[in-house]
Design a protein around this motif. Structure first.
Motif, mmCIF file in Angstrom:
data_model
loop_
_atom_site.group_PDB
_atom_site.id
_atom_site.type_symbol
_atom_site.label_atom_id
_atom_site.label_comp_id
_atom_site.label_asym_id
_atom_site.label_seq_id
_atom_site.Cartn_x
_atom_site.Cartn_y
_atom_site.Cartn_z
ATOM 1 N N ASN A 70 90.759 62.743 58.131
ATOM 2 C CA ASN A 70 91.005 61.827 56.631
ATOM 3 C C ASN A 70 90.010 60.945 56.433
ATOM 4 O OD1 ASN A 70 93.689 63.212 56.267
ATOM 5 N ND2 ASN A 70 94.757 61.833 57.395
ATOM 6 N N VAL A 71 89.301 60.294 57.302
ATOM 7 C CA VAL A 71 88.435 59.383 57.031
ATOM 8 C C VAL A 71 87.077 60.269 56.617
ATOM 9 C CG1 VAL A 71 86.391 57.843 58.252
ATOM 10 C CG2 VAL A 71 88.738 57.580 58.684
ATOM 11 N N LEU A 72 87.040 61.351 57.272
ATOM 12 C CA LEU A 72 85.715 62.405 56.718
ATOM 13 C C LEU A 72 85.956 62.617 55.233
ATOM 14 C CD1 LEU A 72 85.112 64.504 59.800
ATOM 15 C CD2 LEU A 72 83.467 62.562 58.772
ATOM 16 N N GLU A 73 87.312 63.090 54.864
ATOM 17 C CA GLU A 73 87.594 63.380 53.712
ATOM 18 C C GLU A 73 87.193 62.141 52.661
ATOM 19 O OE1 GLU A 73 88.877 66.354 51.854
ATOM 20 O OE2 GLU A 73 87.228 66.865 53.198
ATOM 21 N N GLY A 74 87.689 60.969 53.088
ATOM 22 C CA GLY A 74 87.366 59.931 52.303
ATOM 23 C C GLY A 74 86.004 59.873 51.943
ATOM 24 N N ARG B 205 97.582 61.048 54.889
ATOM 25 C CA ARG B 205 96.522 61.535 54.279
ATOM 26 C C ARG B 205 96.438 60.866 52.897
ATOM 27 N NH1 ARG B 205 96.982 67.739 52.977
ATOM 28 N NH2 ARG B 205 97.381 67.756 55.121
ATOM 29 N N ASN B 206 97.478 60.887 52.335
ATOM 30 C CA ASN B 206 97.594 60.174 50.926
ATOM 31 C C ASN B 206 97.175 58.797 50.797
ATOM 32 O OD1 ASN B 206 98.332 62.674 49.637
ATOM 33 N ND2 ASN B 206 100.471 62.264 49.907
ATOM 34 N N GLY B 207 97.440 57.763 51.846
ATOM 35 C CA GLY B 207 97.332 56.541 51.892
ATOM 36 C C GLY B 207 95.928 56.536 52.092
ATOM 37 N N VAL B 208 95.138 57.186 52.821
ATOM 38 C CA VAL B 208 93.723 57.023 53.327
ATOM 39 C C VAL B 208 92.942 57.554 52.185
ATOM 40 C CG1 VAL B 208 91.772 57.841 54.691
ATOM 41 C CG2 VAL B 208 94.144 57.293 55.663
ATOM 42 N N ALA B 209 93.393 58.601 51.468
ATOM 43 C CA ALA B 209 92.462 59.077 49.886
ATOM 44 C C ALA B 209 92.768 58.005 48.666
ATOM 45 C CB ALA B 209 93.343 60.033 49.605
ATOM 46 N N LEU C 247 92.771 42.835 54.026
ATOM 47 C CA LEU C 247 93.326 43.883 55.137
ATOM 48 C C LEU C 247 94.495 44.514 54.564
ATOM 49 C CD1 LEU C 247 93.205 44.081 58.284
ATOM 50 C CD2 LEU C 247 95.068 42.035 58.140
ATOM 51 N N ASP C 248 94.504 45.936 55.150
ATOM 52 C CA ASP C 248 95.718 46.892 54.726
ATOM 53 C C ASP C 248 96.460 47.400 56.068
ATOM 54 O OD1 ASP C 248 95.964 47.060 51.997
ATOM 55 O OD2 ASP C 248 94.501 48.372 51.887
ATOM 56 N N SER C 249 97.492 47.379 56.258
ATOM 57 C CA SER C 249 98.147 48.053 57.242
ATOM 58 C C SER C 249 98.445 49.563 56.939
ATOM 59 C CB SER C 249 99.739 47.136 57.666
ATOM 60 O OG SER C 249 100.095 47.905 58.803
ATOM 61 N N LEU C 250 97.776 50.339 57.588
ATOM 62 C CA LEU C 250 97.922 51.889 57.549
ATOM 63 C C LEU C 250 97.450 52.621 58.439
ATOM 64 C CD1 LEU C 250 97.526 53.792 54.961
ATOM 65 C CD2 LEU C 250 95.263 53.629 54.854
ATOM 66 N N ASN C 251 98.224 53.688 58.572
ATOM 67 C CA ASN C 251 98.173 54.775 59.665
ATOM 68 C C ASN C 251 97.199 55.650 59.197
ATOM 69 O OD1 ASN C 251 98.508 56.993 61.533
ATOM 70 N ND2 ASN C 251 100.326 56.443 61.892
ATOM 71 N N LEU C 252 96.023 56.076 59.759
ATOM 72 C CA LEU C 252 95.012 56.756 59.359
ATOM 73 C C LEU C 252 95.581 58.330 59.218
ATOM 74 C CD1 LEU C 252 91.773 55.742 61.088
ATOM 75 C CD2 LEU C 252 92.371 55.180 58.748
ATOM 76 N N ALA C 253 96.573 58.660 59.913
ATOM 77 C CA ALA C 253 97.285 59.997 59.793
ATOM 78 C C ALA C 253 97.889 60.123 58.322
ATOM 79 C CB ALA C 253 97.997 60.178 60.927
#
Length: 364
Positions: free
Chosen positions: A120-124, A76-80, A68-74
């Motif tokens: 950001n999900v699509l880019e991932g 960008r760098n974190g999602v990448a 589990l990670d606590s992460l805001n999908l907004a």
């Protein structure tokens, strides 16, 4: 498989995560645990999933691993970075800023979460190819369309709320990435999901607590709304059956007469609904039956952004998976109330076998 589930602490996300673990998949869940409603409920859902998985493992069932990670999908760098490190086989994207009425109060939250977050999900998925992207859409996209049952082939050009508009935008964004980068993506239009661990801003929880405590409940449009209620287990069953069935190009797709639900790209849309619309007054009557208490009802005018009726045609789902939602509202509310009584201890109100109705009205 390794499955990335966004919104893992949400209502649908937690149930989906639990099922995937019990099916033996490894799940990496992310959530930002925001305060749209009490984060304690979100943490409690995660603990429930962990306990249930551990209990099954102790009893000899092979279960997957949850991280589990606590992460805001907004972010960008974190999602990448997340996609690059986890490299999931499948993505189940359930995170979103939910709520039709809340979108009237805080529209920018929907821009950040539902649009920037989904991009950001699509880019991932573009940078780290996956075998299937499944993402939550909503029956709200049908908007001003009064022709029911809703078919995925129907046009969805007239959303009635910003929330619905963002969900329609998600479908279009997913199509563009499927077309450009070959990402197999399935959009899941959920219809009024309910059940244990549901959101506290949804009517089952709001009404159950109010009825139990002797407080009035408010029915907009004088209770004449119809909703196609869908029990959470049917949602999850539909979703997990779709995971190993990524869409491919529709060989019969005609660009001169385009089918709105499929494409030359590996992209599909599905309705997931109970296919049994119920008027809200009848829904309240069933809730009263299972709670064994009468409701004090205030009948109010139509609210801005509300859809009058929802009714799913889930035949496309049945054609692909062999399954359509099957749990009746009576069964589902019975299960929900049993859970509610075990998890909440509202102040008891005197039993009232007959509901009371008020036609008190207010300006929306």
């Amino acid at each position: 498989m390794k499955v990335l589930v966004t919104g893992v602490a949400g209502f649908i996300g937690a149930h989906t995560c639990r099922r995937l673990l019990l099916d033996g998949h490894d799940v990496h869940g992310i959530d930002n645990f925001n305060d749209y409603y009490d984060p304690a409920l979100k943490h409690a859902r995660v603990q429930w999933v962990r306990r249930d998985a551990s209990s099954n493992a102790i009893n000899g069932t092979s279960v997957g691993k949850l991280t589990l990670d606590s992460l805001n999908l907004a972010d960008r760098n974190g999602v990448a970075s997340l996609f690059a490190s986890q490299r999931p086989d499948v993505v189940v994207h359930l995170a979103a800023q939910a709520g039709v009425r809340y979108s009237l109060q805080n529209p920018h939250a929907y821009l950040d979460s539902n649009l920037a977050g989904f991009l950001n999900v699509l880019e991932g998925c573009r940078r780290n190819p996956v075998s299937h992207l499944l993402y939550a859409s909503s029956s709200s996209v049908y908007g001003a369309n009064l022709s029911t049952p809703y078919r995925v082939q129907d046009a969805v050009d007239h959303p009635l709320s910003l929330y619905a508009a963002t969900k329609k935008a998600n479908e279009a964004m997913a199509h563009s990435y499927s077309h450009l980068f070959g990402i197999p993506s399935s959009g899941l239009r959920f219809f009024t999901v309910y059940g244990p661990w549901g959101r506290p801003d949804m009517s089952p929880m709001l009404f159950a607590r109010a009825i139990s405590e002797g407080r009035p409940i408010q029915l907009f449009n004088e209770g004449r709304h119809q909703r196609d209620f869908t029990y959470i287990d049917d949602i999850v069953e539909s979703l997990v059956r779709l995971i190993p069935l990524p869409p491919t190009s529709n060989p019969g797709w005609n660009s001169h007469r385009p089918d709105p639900a499929s494409s030359h790209a590996p992209w599909r849309l599905y309705n997931i609904g109970g296919q049994r619309p119920v008027q809200l007054l009848d829904y309240v009557a069933l809730l009263e039956k299972h709670l064994q208490r009468g409701a004090h009802i205030e009948l109010l005018p139509l609210q801005p952004g509300d859809v009058l009726s929802t009714f799913a045609d889930a035949s496309d789902l049945a054609d692909v998976t062999g399954f359509t939602p099957e749990i009746s509202l009576d069964q589902g509310l019975g299960r929900f109330v049993a859970w509610f009584k075990n998890h909440y201890s509202p102040s008891p109100a005197p039993f009232s076998p007959a509901r009371e109705q008020s036609d008190r009205r207010r300006t929306p």
